[in-house]
Design a protein around this motif. Structure first.
Motif, PDB file in Angstrom:
ATOM      1  N   ILE B 117       0.806  -1.230   0.000  1.00  0.00           N
ATOM      2  CA  ILE B 117       0.000   0.000   0.000  1.00  0.00           C
ATOM      3  C   ILE B 117       0.832   1.270   0.000  1.00  0.00           C
ATOM      4  N   VAL B 119       4.958   3.473   0.323  1.00  0.00           N
ATOM      5  CA  VAL B 119       6.292   3.602   0.914  1.00  0.00           C
ATOM      6  C   VAL B 119       6.346   4.897   1.722  1.00  0.00           C
ATOM      7  N   ILE B 120       6.791   4.835   2.970  1.00  0.00           N
ATOM      8  CA  ILE B 120       6.964   6.071   3.747  1.00  0.00           C
ATOM      9  C   ILE B 120       8.311   6.043   4.464  1.00  0.00           C
ATOM     10  N   PRO B 121       8.900   7.201   4.739  1.00  0.00           N
ATOM     11  CA  PRO B 121      10.160   7.224   5.472  1.00  0.00           C
ATOM     12  C   PRO B 121       9.944   7.016   6.973  1.00  0.00           C
ATOM     13  N   GLN B 122      10.927   6.429   7.601  1.00  0.00           N
ATOM     14  CA  GLN B 122      10.952   6.299   9.055  1.00  0.00           C
ATOM     15  C   GLN B 122      12.379   6.603   9.509  1.00  0.00           C
ATOM     16  N   TRP B 123      12.541   6.846  10.811  1.00  0.00           N
ATOM     17  CA  TRP B 123      13.865   7.148  11.349  1.00  0.00           C
ATOM     18  C   TRP B 123      14.175   6.164  12.461  1.00  0.00           C
ATOM     19  N   GLY B 127      18.560   8.711  14.558  1.00  0.00           N
ATOM     20  CA  GLY B 127      18.246   9.816  13.668  1.00  0.00           C
ATOM     21  C   GLY B 127      18.520   9.528  12.207  1.00  0.00           C
ATOM     22  N   LYS B 129      17.654   8.157   8.546  1.00  0.00           N
ATOM     23  CA  LYS B 129      16.399   8.013   7.810  1.00  0.00           C
ATOM     24  C   LYS B 129      16.479   6.813   6.877  1.00  0.00           C
ATOM     25  N   HIS B 131      13.640   4.115   4.290  1.00  0.00           N
ATOM     26  CA  HIS B 131      12.278   3.961   3.807  1.00  0.00           C
ATOM     27  C   HIS B 131      11.716   2.602   4.187  1.00  0.00           C
ATOM     28  N   LEU B 134       4.833  -0.373   3.244  1.00  0.00           N
ATOM     29  CA  LEU B 134       3.689  -0.790   4.047  1.00  0.00           C
ATOM     30  C   LEU B 134       2.944  -1.909   3.326  1.00  0.00           C
ATOM     31  N   ARG B 303       7.859  -2.471  12.260  1.00  0.00           N
ATOM     32  CA  ARG B 303       6.712  -1.958  12.999  1.00  0.00           C
ATOM     33  C   ARG B 303       5.479  -2.705  12.509  1.00  0.00           C
ATOM     34  N   TYR B 312       5.333  -2.861   8.472  1.00  0.00           N
ATOM     35  CA  TYR B 312       6.286  -1.886   7.937  1.00  0.00           C
ATOM     36  C   TYR B 312       7.575  -2.654   7.663  1.00  0.00           C
ATOM     37  N   PHE B 370      12.642   4.886  15.839  1.00  0.00           N
ATOM     38  CA  PHE B 370      12.162   6.067  16.556  1.00  0.00           C
ATOM     39  C   PHE B 370      10.643   6.064  16.528  1.00  0.00           C
TER      40      PHE B 370
END
Lengths: 151, 391, 293
Positions: B117, B119-123, B127, B129, B131, B134, B303, B312, B370
């Motif tokens: 569904i 792709v989003i960035p996460q950290w 700190g 970053k 990708h 989902l 996640r 994730y 994070f």
């Protein structure tokens, strides 16, 4: 003849803008990518006499070798420059090319001259230096110690 | 006069096959199911394989046009009732799940069939970053378990899955996305009687060891996996059709100008040479690009969202476009699998009873990720000095 | 469940033949036949405050990427929840291109492990968690630009020093302008606007330096730039390559923007949550500098 003409144009126009070096060329080298490659002109940002003399003469330092496998210099890379008829080693301390988030991008390509022994030629750096250079591989401690500001 | 008669006939047909679905003797069921067939290379024929069951009815559109609104409503209600209320009585799950075994490093568990569904960035908590992709596990059920001796007879069984004691693996068929049974043929609907679930839009098969057998009808959730696990992900890449070598293999082609004629995107010379002459097998040539199975191995699950069943998974490059089907299973990478012994997964799958009385939290986050509820990241003075010392 | 919709031909091209149409995924998510993963029908609360009309310009990053094949309702929702969580921890103020801002971020390599940068926002973009902005300043005669991720957890504090808008959406031409246009002192005092006033628009016109430039500015319809003073042939060429029909292209607008209904839906959701967050922040400000500041 054409070469001579170009040299004079370069000289006169660089005198006009004293603050930053604007590459005034009639042909394209790598300006869309803004990469530091062989023949790129660079700005010396320490207070060494040779750097200042080069800027005044209108023939700024020219990269003649990049000491990495890509041949494209970025922040923290060591390069060889031709300046006032001499060959000098230098470190890149600021680039024009687009950078990642949190890494500063400068309006000119900045270098700091170093001697063969690794000691900086000047005693002070006039412009801000990216603090992420500390995390880079290479011996920057002497360069960082003569810097005045970090970003 | 003919039209109403037809519609009545249609109505009768509609309800009739549902009863058939239960009454139909499983002995006469086709052995096959229309799962995703993963073969080495690409199938070069358009003829359906021997085990193929036609899924979609051809006359469904026509039948729908002929039905009156009342009849349509009746059928809808009937189907919903049938699969929600009556199936609770007939579901195979009411006898309780099969016996559960311990996990060990040779176990192959079943996987899940998810939908990509986005792709989003996460950290991470340092700190940095990165990708994540989902993957939503939508409405997954186990449709069938085939034990090793039976699976051995299947054309899909590979000879190297045997050892001296016999076949090592059985298979589990997993279906995703429940549908209205009127869309499908009787044969296809009959595949789901054993599991007691509505017919599924997509079926897929996973190889399992007998200790990870799952009872048909068992729902699969995103929590089939644990946060911090590593998974393998399979999906079909985006199709590009027949392409030349420049797009398909990244060849350089020829110059655009300087007197070049008819030599802009060609592959160059091939087959020259003395001893090595002739075009070798595997030479990169023009051909069909994409629409092919690709596997990514060892991706971390950072996640899990238990409310929407979303995983994730690390990395932006899971094959296929948005809303494509993705097969997710435990990784086969040796060291990753060894490491799973510290945190063994749910066997054979996650059951809501596993958590006891307490519900799972809505978000399960890896300890190295994070979490956005935490305050901003600050670096300690000491941490940096130790890092420098290491250098 | 609507059968006629279920059986409607949701044809996708061969390129995506292994995929489901967005509508179909949505239908399955809400289908009554889906047993355990079905979403609960969301009851619409009629008392919800409706967002002001210009709210989408205040928080533009809450609108998702309009590229049709990247869109998914659940992904957008989860992304928005993450953004809200981050916003409840640190204060991300309202700002625009042209606003003077200060960013304090933790930096492993900086002395004191902290870094502060002040500059004019020359660019703002990105959707969702990818949102970011660029600050520009001149320090010791050297132009410096830093790009920031808005939701990066290493940002400790975002401060607006002078809230204002400019005439253009991007101020990239400041790179070719004299340095005084982008110089901001690091110790600048925050300019406080009287409450209830609209965000002021700075109508300053910038005089660019001589060519060569980074871009062909004469080909862009810039409002915040003085007459460029170029020879006639430049404008002639600019007129040739201009695309004056694009502003009438309704389909282009439709493709490049989220439609109004959806915008309102998203912004209402955002507005409701932001109200709660803002009251929390006010309380925190009264209590004094907290640890999360």
């Amino acid at each position: 003849m054409a070469l001579l003409c170009r040299a004079t144009v370069l000289q006169t126009q660089t005198h006009l803008c004293t603050n930053a070096i604007v590459p005034l060329r009639n042909f394209s080298v790598s300006s869309p990518l803004q990469q530091i490659i062989k023949l790129s002109r660079l700005q010396v940002v320490d207070n060494s006499a040779i750097g200042r003399a080069a800027a005044i003469s209108g023939r700024p330092a020219k990269c003649i070798h990049v000491y990495n496998k890509k041949g494209v210099g970025t922040l923290g890379d060591k390069i060889l420059v031709a300046i006032k008829g001499q060959k000098k080693k230098a470190y890149i301390v600021g680039v024009k090319q687009k950078q990642k988030p949190f890494v500063p991008r400068f309006d000119s390509n900045n270098i700091v001259l170093v001697e063969e022994s690794g000691m900086p030629t000047g005693t002070r750096i006039r412009v801000p230096i990216p603090s992420m250079l500390r995390g880079k591989e290479g011996d920057f401690t002497k360069i960082l110690s003569i810097a005045t500001k970090f970003i | 006069m003919a039209a109403p008669m037809k519609s009545v006939a249609c109505l009768i047909r509609g309800t009739c096959f549902l009863q058939n679905a239960i009454l139909h003797d499983t002995r006469f069921m086709p052995r096959a199911c229309t799962h995703l067939q993963i073969t080495r290379g690409r199938r070069r024929t358009c003829r359906p394989p021997s085990w193929f069951v036609r899924t979609r009815t051809k006359s469904h559109h026509l039948n729908q046009q002929e039905l009156t609104a009342e009849n349509k409503g009746f059928l809808t209600e009937y189907v919903e009732d049938f699969y929600t209320k009556k199936f609770e009585e007939t579901s195979p799950l009411k006898d309780g799940p099969w016996e559960r075994h311990e996990w060990h490093s040779h176990t192959f568990r079943t996987g899940v069939l998810a939908v990509k569904i986005g792709v989003i960035p996460q950290w991470d908590n340092q700190g940095r970053k990165f990708h994540t992709t989902l993957l939503q596990v939508l409405d997954n059920h186990v449709i069938r378990y085939v034990p090793p001796p039976v699976f051995e007879q299947s054309p899909a069984f590979k000879s190297h899955w045997r050892n001296r004691n016999g076949p090592k693996y059985g298979s589990v068929v997993v279906g995703a996305l429940s549908c209205d049974p009127q869309l499908f043929t009787k044969e296809y609907n009959n595949l789901f009687t054993e599991a007691g679930v509505p017919p599924k839009r997509k079926l897929t098969r996973f190889i399992v060891t007998p200790n990870a057998a799952v009872q048909p009808g068992t729902p699969l959730f995103a929590t089939h996996f644990k946060v911090g696990d590593y998974v393998d992900v399979q999906a079909k890449t985006i199709g590009h059709g027949f392409q030349g070598v420049v797009k398909r293999w990244g060849f350089k082609g020829g110059p655009a100008s300087h007197g070049t004629t008819k030599w802009h995107r060609r592959p160059g010379s091939m087959g020259g040479g003395r001893e090595k002459s002739g075009v070798w097998k595997g030479k990169k040539m023009p051909g069909h690009m994409g629409m092919d199975w690709r596997t990514l191995r060892g991706l971390k699950i950072w996640r899990i969202n238990t409310k929407y069943n979303v995983l994730y998974v690390h990395g932006p490059c899971i094959p296929g476009p948005n809303h494509c089907y993705v097969r997710i299973m435990d990784t086969t990478l040796f060291y990753r699998k060894q490491a799973m012994e510290d945190q063994p997964p749910y066997m054979p799958t996650f059951f809501p009873e596993d958590t006891g009385d307490s519900d799972l939290p809505e978000e399960i986050v890896d300890e190295k990720l994070f979490s956005f509820k935490e305050p901003s990241i600050r670096y300690e003075e000491e941490a940096s000095t130790t890092k420098k010392a290491k250098r | 469940m609507n059968f006629s919709l279920f059986c409607s031909a949701l044809v996708v091209p061969c390129r995506f033949s292994n995929t489901l149409a967005t509508k179909l995924v949505e239908r399955h998510r809400k289908s009554k036949l889906a047993s355990h993963t079905r979403e609960e029908a969301e009851t619409k609360d009629t008392t919800v405050l409706t967002a002001p009309r210009d709210y989408k310009f205040v928080y533009p990053e809450f609108l998702p990427d309009p590229t049709w094949w990247k869109r998914d309702r659940i992904r957008e929702k989860l992304e928005r929840e993450d953004m809200m969580r981050r916003r409840s921890v640190i204060e991300i103020p309202e700002f625009y291109v042209g606003t003077v801002m200060a960013v304090e971020s933790s930096d492993k390599y900086a002395p004191g492990k902290k870094n502060r940068f002040v500059g004019i926002c020359i660019q703002r973009g990105g959707h969702g968690l990818r949102a970011g902005f660029t600050l520009r300043n001149v320090i010791d005669g050297q132009g410096v630009e830093v790009q920031y991720d808005l939701y990066n957890p290493t940002i400790i504090r975002l401060e607006v020093l002078k809230l204002e808008k400019r005439l253009d959406d991007e101020l990239l031409y400041l790179r070719d302008a004299p340095q005084e246009y982008s110089t901001v002192p690091f110790d600048m005092e925050p300019v406080v606007l009287p409450p209830g006033i609209a965000v002021p628009i700075n109508t300053m016109k910038v005089k660019l330096g001589p060519r060569p430039w980074h871009e062909r500015w004469e080909r862009q319809e810039l409002k915040g730039v003085e007459d460029l003073g170029l020879p006639e042939r430049f404008y002639k060429r600019a007129a040739e390559v201009a695309k004056p029909w694009q502003k009438h292209d309704l389909m282009r607008d439709y493709r490049l923007a989220i439609n109004e209904d959806e915008t309102e839906e998203i912004m209402t959701d955002v507005y409701g949550k932001m109200q709660g967050i803002e009251t929390q922040q006010k309380l925190r400000r009264r209590q004094g500098p907290g640890p999360a500041k």
